[in-house]
Design an enzyme around this catalytic site. Structure first.
Site, PDB file in Angstrom:
ATOM      1  N   HIS A1092      17.219  25.051  41.585  1.00  0.00           N
ATOM      2  CA  HIS A1092      16.542  26.098  42.322  1.00  0.00           C
ATOM      3  C   HIS A1092      15.992  25.579  43.639  1.00  0.00           C
ATOM      4  O   HIS A1092      15.878  26.318  44.607  1.00  0.00           O
ATOM      5  CB  HIS A1092      15.406  26.670  41.481  1.00  0.00           C
ATOM      6  CG  HIS A1092      14.573  27.684  42.209  1.00  0.00           C
ATOM      7  ND1 HIS A1092      15.095  28.876  42.662  1.00  0.00           N
ATOM      8  CD2 HIS A1092      13.263  27.661  42.580  1.00  0.00           C
ATOM      9  CE1 HIS A1092      14.142  29.553  43.265  1.00  0.00           C
ATOM     10  NE2 HIS A1092      13.031  28.842  43.236  1.00  0.00           N
ATOM     11  N   ASP A1208       9.873  21.730  32.995  1.00  0.00           N
ATOM     12  CA  ASP A1208      11.244  22.245  32.898  1.00  0.00           C
ATOM     13  C   ASP A1208      12.095  21.286  32.072  1.00  0.00           C
ATOM     14  O   ASP A1208      13.176  20.887  32.474  1.00  0.00           O
ATOM     15  CB  ASP A1208      11.836  22.422  34.306  1.00  0.00           C
ATOM     16  CG  ASP A1208      13.121  23.258  34.268  1.00  0.00           C
ATOM     17  OD1 ASP A1208      13.427  23.820  33.202  1.00  0.00           O
ATOM     18  OD2 ASP A1208      13.812  23.312  35.292  1.00  0.00           O
TER      19      ASP A1208
END
EC number: 2.7.10.1
Length: 1400
Positions: A1092, A1208
């Site tokens: 991202h 994450d």
């Protein structure tokens, strides 16, 4: 090398088996709690009266002619009750000004004051008349006189007389104003022919201003009953102290020559008003004067016999008196208080504060103050104040009543006048009277609200009411650590507090609770709460308890046989519950009423025990086994020897105890019979014995198998007449260690149970002791072979191999082979030492014979065969090279053989690389030759050795060349089309993100092509072209995704960030992290993947030695402001400090003169973990997959210790290096939680969240902690065991929070061990505090890995597990690709990838 001395006979057995005592050894009767002999939940119904309102006052009257009455006052009414609590008369006492007020009418026509309800504040008897005097809160606190008129056994009240003379009372001087609305205590004393009222009232500024009350006063009742004589003596709180100094009068009483008041008041007029203590005020009962008014501080404390840590030296103070009563005491308590029997003692219940809140000790304590000692202390205090020499600075006190002064001066004067006496002025005694809790804290949580003390026979009993509406009748003693209850019962179901005032009428006490008055017998309400005969007949004589069949009661309650002289014995348990039909059994009976003397001596012929038809002979009590029984418990034991008769049958039967002709004890005698079921006669049977041989040294573990082997209390295994030490006894098995033998011989072996031999003939053979001479080699790994050489090695049933590293020992058993040599396998042992091996002692033992120890034995990690295919040989190559991790380290420990086509090659090791020259005679055909490696007898075919011939290329190689060429052509065509379309849009997409920095910021955002996880240029898959913004384009804003696999990355056009614009101090601080951009080469056409926050390219870094090092270059596209760049650089400084084998290190940060920062990371040739486990070409085992998770846990444990939160954690964010070591990656955006406790994603509204890996609390609050990383780790384990299946694949991301909040979780994968799924469930606990730490997870996963035997635990199919239909990008595999079949059956063990590399 050294020889070990022989071990004790049973030592080895105790090592192999947990010791368990044989049945019957050290068995004790279960203790019966003393509380089990009584039941305080028994309901008692006592006479009661409902007054119709909250009871405010109560007093009783007993006349000379058996007439008696109970007077109960509530608001606006006075009830007259008979001795049976039946209503006799009722009188209206209010409201004031109401026409129906009968007492108001006695004062003549009104008005007499402001209207209002009348709350009775004073209700006392004037015994001289006799008459009842009541005073209320209305009409300025005036009183009324009610003459008593006996009518038979009942008493009526005459018309009331108003004790108020209007012409003698005025606001500033009102002798007839007696009661205070805040509370008044009155004691009536008869002096001569007059009645004097000793009055004490609580005051405040408002009450003092309304009329003229006094704090303490002595008032004489006029003979004509028109009021009180004026000119009475009084003391009052000085006006300046009325606001801050409040006195509560708790109790008053008259005994001897004095009247006493008990108060709770502030300790000083100058201190905090909330700092309270209790005082005793004494007034003369013979002279109506206040000159001899004295006060003494009473100090009550809880001082446990064993003082708690932190408790004050003198005990915990309880300064506030709640209720008090004075009474003469019985002989036993008088002795403990060191006073004469019958002397008056003041008893008080004290609490820690006004609210009676709990402290560290009990809620209520009871202290006893002998009246004579109180008077003595007061007199001594007067002497100290008035007799020379007077201690300088000694104050007279009572500054709230009088002017401050020093002894011996009168109040307000600096010197004593010749005409005045020091003793004629009020005085506070300088010392206090301190006592400790009589009950030693045993009242515990009970809050006592009422107290009345009586003497019954020689016993002093406290009758206490409680906050929850119960009555406790307890004997007052000091020498016990338990309470002697007469009774403990509830007055009713309302549970309202019992009120302070208690009255006595004959042999009953009157308690008030709410609107009820209850009549409780002094002797107790009954005996039904005593549950056993012994406890019943041991009750106090005054209770009148006796045994009525099977219950305790008073004679009037028993319709049948009732007696107080004997009790039957009571059996509650016995041991054992079975015995042999032949042989004796020592039977222990448990219960009560066996003996009546502490010595437990049994007179001859008094006790008879029978079991079925067989007698049990009583045994003398062994005084050495006598153990003190706590007073709160009780149990009696009786032992006898059971020898069954010949007529006794096998099966269940009863145990019977009969006691007759016992001499009586103190309370009763024992007489009767008790029967208990549950005993069985059984016949033991011996079926098998093994082994039937062992060394002369003994120590052989014998296993005897049969039936009913545990019956009775004694059993013995005899080897040649010597007992074999028992280590375990069960119904079907006995284990024992053989004793040493004298010679090599065959000897008899037998089993005796209860002294009788069990049928069967067995022989045990003593053999020569085994002698271990050597152990080789001196190194090895789990399950590798060890050779033991010696003599007579087969004399022992099993040789035991033991490895001890100095902290713990692991063992394995060797299978019997040859007498001179045995081949054993090393035990399970996990090497955790960073040097890659552990040194310790390797020992071999045979039963109890002398052992042998090899010191300095090296335990190594097991080697791991490779799983990669062999590279075809080039024409000029004549040797095979392949990697075999850990094989070189164990080359000196085990035999290694490498063959190509069945012919051996002279291999050599270069670290973990194996070089195998091809034998000259080997001919490689078109299909090549198999390469086989045998390690310690286990062989693996690693592949086939092929050499392309000049005549053609193998089909597989040809496909491998053509397919990339076709893909390259397709990529070029796509690039040309894309370039043409882009030129038409007059926009040029830069080849890397460096050029984006110079784009105009106002141009908006341009999305990159979608790069899925695993979209790696190395995989040969071309990037799809984009024709405009399609449905996969991200909408700029907050969004959720299952993973970053499905995200697309918009590029932000922004102004250029100049290196010179950065803070110079920051650049100096991070100079070790920065890498000059001239040393970095970025291959922008080699895209490894994307995230991202940017795209990852393949690149090279030229170090200071001019070495070209391959690396991964991550360009960040989401940093748009200078502050973010500086924050990123500071974070890079923190990341540079991380150093762990399972954490991806940071090479550095490259910041070009113009552009966005670039992160340089080590190049991972095997890519990310998700791509690896999904690949059909890979074939990891369950142990491999769990070991990957273990490595992730170790890396996360390190990050957690460094206070980093990952946020994450997933398989896609873990990398594999060339040695298949897992490295946790993509933690660069993790936040240092030293700065703040958690990180909120709300600060980054454009962040895409990996919701299906997020913890429940993170989904709800968008906050992340180390414990939310633990949740993600559980999902990662699930990914590994399903080989990359998407979690919650059928759950919409927006529904996931509700799904998890319902307690639902991911299912257990097909090949997942139960223990590992339990670890996952622990990670998914809803409460973060309950989840384990990563340190705990490392230990648990290590145990699971070590429990999986061998490297190849279960063959997994190459097809993906637990995956339904999915799109190609989710699986990272095209739908048309064929599924790969499992590995061929002839491959015994694929190359395990789980173990991290160990240094050699």
């Amino acid at each position: 090398m050294e020889l070990l001395p022989p071990l004790p006979q049973s030592f080895l057995l105790l090592l192999l088996l947990p010791a368990k005592p044989a049945a019957g050894e050290d068995w004790q009767c279960p203790r019966t709690p003393y509380a089990a002999s009584r039941d305080f939940d028994v309901k008692y119904v006592v006479p009661s009266f409902s007054a119709g309102g909250l009871v405010q006052a109560m007093v009783t009257y007993e006349g000379d002619r058996n007439e008696s009455a109970v007077f109960v006052a509530i608001r606006n009414r006075l009830h007259v009750l008979g001795p049976d609590l039946k209503s006799v008369q009722s009188l209206a006492t209010g409201p004031a000004g109401d026409p129906g007020c009968q007492t108001c009418a006695a004062c003549g026509p009104g008005p007499h004051g402001p209207p209002g309800d009348t709350d009775t504040k004073v209700l006392v008897l004037d015994p001289a008349l006799p008459a009842l005097v009541s005073c209320g809160s209305s009409l300025q606190g005036r009183c009324f006189l009610h003459d008593l008129e006996p009518q038979g056994t009942a008493v009526h009240l005459a018309a009331p007389a108003c004790l108020f003379s209007a012409h003698h009372n005025r606001p500033d001087d009102c002798p007839d104003c007696v009661a205070s609305p805040l509370g008044t205590r009155v004691t009536v004393v008869e002096q001569g022919q007059a009645s004097y009222f000793y009055v004490a009232s609580s005051l405040d500024a408002a009450v003092a201003a309304s009329f003229s009350p006094r704090s303490v006063s002595i008032r004489r009742l006029k003979a004509d009953a028109s009021g009180f004589a004026p000119g009475f003596v009084a003391l009052s709180v000085l006006p300046k102290h009325l606001v801050s100094y409040s006195i509560e009068y708790v109790h008053s009483f008259h005994t001897g020559a004095f009247v006493y008041f008990l108060t709770v008041q502030p300790a000083s007029v100058t201190d905090d008003p909330s700092a309270l203590h209790t005082r005793l005020a004494r007034l003369s009962a013979t002279e109506p004067e206040l000159g001899d008014y004295r006060e003494l501080v009473l100090d009550c404390r809880f001082a446990p016999k064993r003082r708690r840590r932190g408790a004050p030296e003198g005990g915990q103070p309880y300064p506030v008196l709640r209720v008090a009563h004075s009474a003469p005491v019985g002989a036993q308590l008088a002795t403990e208080l060191s006073i004469a029997e019958g002397q008056e003692v003041l008893f008080g219940v004290f609490v820690t504060g006004k609210d009676g809140g709990p402290g560290v000790g009990p809620n209520s304590v009871v202290c006893a103050f002998p009246i004579d000692l109180l008077d003595t202390l007061i007199d001594e205090g007067v002497e100290r104040c008035c007799e020379s020499p007077v201690h300088p600075g000694l104050r007279r006190g009572l500054d709230f009543f009088q002017s401050p002064s020093f002894c011996p001066n009168p109040p307000g004067l600096e010197a004593l006048s010749p005409n005045t006496s020091c003793r004629h002025f009020p005085l506070l005694v300088s010392s206090s009277f301190s006592r400790v809790d009589l009950f030693n804290g045993l009242l515990g949580p009970v809050q006592v609200t009422a107290l009345y003390v009586t003497r019954l026979d020689n016993v002093t009993v406290a009758h206490m009411g409680t906050m929850d509406g119960r009555i406790l009748q307890v004997e007052l003693v000091r020498s016990l650590n338990y309470l002697l209850y007469v009774s403990n019962f509830s007055l009713g179901d309302s549970g309202q507090p019992v009120q302070r005032d208690v009255s006595r009428l004959g042999d009953h006490l009157l308690f008030a609770s709410g609107d009820q008055v209850f009549q409780v017998p002094i002797q107790g309400p009954g005996c039904r709460h005593f549950l056993t005969c012994g406890r019943c007949l041991r009750a106090w004589h005054f209770m009148g308890c006796g045994w009525c069949g099977n219950m305790c009661g008073q004679q009037k309650e028993c319709p049948g046989s009732w007696q107080q002289d004997h009790c039957p014995p009571k059996l509650t348990e016995f041991h054992p519950h079975s015995g042999p039909l032949r042989g004796s059994t020592r039977l222990t009976l448990c219960g009560s009423n066996f003996y009546l003397h502490p010595s437990g001596l049994v007179p001859e012929g008094t006790h008879q025990v029978t079991v079925g038809q067989s007698p049990c002979r009583p045994l003398p009590k062994d005084s050495s086994k006598l153990r003190p029984v706590p007073r709160k418990d009780f149990v009696e034991e009786f032992e006898c020897e059971l020898e069954p008769l010949g007529t006794q049958a096998v099966g269940p039967t009863n145990v019977s105890l009969t006691v007759t002709n016992m001499p009586p004890g103190k309370h009763f005698r024992v007489d009767g019979t008790s029967v208990l079921r549950g005993f069985s006669f059984m016949e033991p049977v011996l079926i098998a014995v093994q082994p039937l041989f062992g060394p002369r040294a003994g120590g052989t573990c014998l296993t005897l198998e049969g039936q009913s082997l545990s019956v009775g209390t004694s059993r013995a295994v005899l080897v040649n007449g010597t007992e074999c030490l028992l280590a375990r006894v069960s119904e079907g098995q006995l284990l024992c260690a053989t004793p040493p033998g004298a010679t090599v011989a065959s000897v008899p072996l037998s089993l005796q149970v209860g002294g009788a031999q069990v049928p069967g003939s067995w022989t045990f053979q003593y053999r020569e002791d085994p002698v271990v001479l050597s152990i080789s080699p001196n190194c090895g790994y789990i399950n590798s072979h060890i050779t033991i050489c010696g003599q007579h090695l087969t004399s022992a049933w099993h040789l035991v191999l033991s490895f001890h590293d100095g902290l713990r020992a692991v063992e394995s058993r060797c299978e019997r082979q040859l007498p001179e040599q045995q081949l054993c396998r090393l035990p399970e042992y996990v090497v955790r030492d960073p040097q890659g091996w552990v040194a310790g002692n390797l020992s071999a033992r045979g039963d109890g014979a002398a052992g042998f120890t090899l010191p300095g034995f090296r335990f190594l990690p097991p080697p791991h065969p490779p799983s990669a295919n062999l590279v075809p040989l080039k024409p000029e190559e004549h040797a095979i090279k392949f990697e075999y991790i850990g094989l070189g380290a164990v080359a000196d420990c085990v035999g290694i053989n490498v063959t190509v086509g069945g012919e051996s090659c002279q291999h050599e090791f270069r670290g973990d690389m194996v070089v195998c020259p091809l034998p000259p005679s080997l001919q490689l055909g078109q299909d090549g030759a198999p390469l086989q490696v045998c390690v310690d007898g286990e062989c693996h075919i690693l592949g086939r050795v092929v050499r392309p011939g000049p005549d053609g290329v193998p089909q597989s190689t040809l496909l491998g060349i053509l397919l990339p060429l076709l893909l390259l052509v397709a990529a070029l065509a796509t690039a040309l089309v894309f370039s043409y379309w882009w030129r038409r849009k007059q926009l040029v997409l830069p080849p890397n993100l460096n050029d984006l920095a110079s784009l105009d910021q106002t141009a908006g955002a341009t999305p990159l092509p979608i790069l899925y996880s695993g979209s790696d240029y190395r995989s040969g898959l071309a990037l799809p072209a984009i024709d405009g913004l399609d449905s996969t384009t991200c909408v700029h804003g907050a969004s959720f995704s299952d993973s970053e696999d499905e995200s697309c990355v918009p590029l932000l056009r922004k102004e250029s960030i100049q290196l010179r614009d950065l803070d110079s101090a920051l650049l100096a601080e991070v100079k070790d992290v920065l890498i000059p951009h001239e040393r970095v080469v970025t291959h922008s056409d080699r895209v490894i993947g994307k995230g991202h926050f940017g795209v990852v390219y393949h690149g090279e870094y030229i170090d200071q030695a001019q070495n070209r090092i391959q690396c991964a270059i991550k360009s960040l596209s989401r940093i748009t402001e200078m502050q973010q760049v500086e924050a990123f650089l500071r974070e890079g400084l923190l990341m540079r400090g991380l150093n762990h084998p399972n954490v991806l290190a940071l090479i550095g940060i490259m910041l070009p003169p113009e552009g966005l920062p670039h992160v340089l990371l080590p190049y991972m040739c095997h890519g990310d973990l998700l791509q690896f486990i999904r690949s059909p070409q890979r074939n990891p085992t369950v142990k491999d997959l769990i070991s990957f998770g273990l490595q992730v846990a170790r890396g996360m444990e390190y990050l957690a210790e460094q206070k980093f939160v990952h946020r994450d954690l997933a398989a896609r964010n873990c990398m594999l290096d060339e040695s298949f070591t897992v490295k946790v990656a993509d933690f660069g955006l993790a936040r240092d939680i030293l700065d703040r406790e958690y990180y909120s994603v709300q600060q980054h509204r454009h962040a895409r969240l990996p919701v299906k890996w997020m913890a429940l609390e993170s989904l709800q609050t968008y906050r992340f902690t180390t414990k939310s990383d633990v949740w993600s780790f559980g999902v990662l384990l699930w990914e590994l065991l399903t080989r990359g299946a998407p979690p919650y694949r059928h759950i919409d991301p927006f529904d996931l929070t509700h799904f998890l909040a319902q307690g639902r979780r991911l299912p257990q994968p097909e090949y997942c061990p139960d223990s590992l799924y339990q670890v996952m469930q622990q990670c998914w606990e809803a409460d973060p505090a309950v989840r384990p730490t990563f340190r705990v997870l490392v230990g648990e996963v290590e145990q699971i890995v070590s429990a999986l035997l061998g490297d190849h635990y279960v063959q997994l199919p190459a097809t993906y597990m637990n995956l339904g239909p999915s799109t190609s990008h989710e699986m990272n595999v095209r739908p048309e690709q064929p599924q790969f079949s499992p590995m061929p059956g002839n491959v015994r063990r694929p190359r395990p990838l789980s173990e991290p590399p160990r240094p050699t």
